[in-house]
Design an enzyme around this catalytic site. Structure first.
Site, PDB file in Angstrom:
ATOM      1  CB  VAL A 178      -8.299 -25.516 -24.405  1.00  0.00           C
ATOM      2  CG1 VAL A 178      -7.213 -25.749 -25.452  1.00  0.00           C
ATOM      3  CG2 VAL A 178      -9.679 -25.679 -25.034  1.00  0.00           C
ATOM      4  CE1 TYR A 179      -1.760 -22.594 -19.652  1.00  0.00           C
ATOM      5  CE2 TYR A 179      -2.935 -23.044 -17.608  1.00  0.00           C
ATOM      6  CZ  TYR A 179      -1.777 -22.665 -18.275  1.00  0.00           C
ATOM      7  OH  TYR A 179      -0.652 -22.362 -17.551  1.00  0.00           O
ATOM      8  CB  ALA A 180      -6.976 -27.604 -17.467  1.00  0.00           C
TER       9      ALA A 180
END
Length: 244
Positions: A154-156
């Site tokens: 999700v962050y990436a």
């Protein structure tokens, strides 16, 4: 004769500036001669940060996830600083771990701050910079924008999106004298690491695979102090031992 400091007379603004990379960036700019508007939602931490940096640091308490406050940010920066030469869009959130374990609200909140707010903030400061024919915009991205990091999908994904935003906006505004670039560090010793999977954090600490926020700030300052005819569009930086 004293040599003027590289950012002497300039006004900068940094989001997420009460701690971590944001504070280190603000500190580096103050030391380089700039007046810096530090933006954060944590009033207490922001007051402490500005007290540390001195009179050239101006606090601006804003919750960027509040649409009205976010929209008012550019006008409030200009009210404090009079103009804006440098904008560092640094505020962000982290969601790591397996996608199946991610919380819907946490995903929405992170994507909103990491992508939507950055786009709105940059859009908000552009008219002023375009009118002046000059400006620098730096966005804090991540090594995760360049490598499909399996423990943080999700962050990436948010950082892959924002890197595309940086590169496309840069191509739109360079003719106005505005430089847009991203800093993409590997793991930095900040509060975001508190949300890392415990085994990854332990592994990184044991192998010396972390970098200091001040080291990121040094690169931000390098980007800002190149001759106007040069744009450092993206710097990827990581601990030497990160790939072990």
């Amino acid at each position: 004769m004293n040599t003027p400091l590289p950012l002497s007379g300039q006004v900068a603004a940094v989001t997420g500036a009460a701690s971590g990379i944001g504070f280190a960036s603000a500190q580096a700019m103050v030391q380089a001669g700039a007046m810096v508007v530090l933006i954060d939602r944590d009033a207490q931490a922001l007051a402490k940060a500005c007290a540390t940096l001195g009179a050239a640091a101006l606090p601006l308490v804003i919750d960027l996830l509040d649409p009205a406050q976010c929209a008012a940010m550019p006008e409030r920066i200009l009210a404090l600083g009079g103009r804006l030469d440098v904008f560092h869009a640094n505020a962000g959130l982290y969601v790591g771990g397996d996608l199946v374990d991610a919380n819907d609200d946490a995903i929405d909140r992170m994507l909103n701050l990491n992508i939507n707010v950055v786009m709105k903030n940059v859009r908000g400061v552009l008219p002023h910079m375009i009118a002046r024919g000059r400006g620098d915009i730096i966005v804090t991205s991540s090594l995760a924008a360049h490598f499909p990091t399996p423990w943080e999908p999700v962050y990436a994904s948010s950082k892959w999106a924002i890197n595309c935003f940086v590169q496309t906006v840069r191509r739109q505004v360079f003719q106005h004298g505005i430089r847009v670039g991203a800093i993409s560090p590997g793991p930095v010793i900040t509060s975001l690491l508190a949300d890392w999977p415990a085994e990854k954090l332990a592994e990184a600490k044991a192998s010396g695979s972390l970098i200091e926020a001040s080291e990121v700030a040094d690169v931000v300052l390098f980007m800002l102090t190149r001759p106007r005819g040069m744009t450092i569009r993206d710097v990827v930086m990581m601990p030497t031992n990160f790939d072990l």
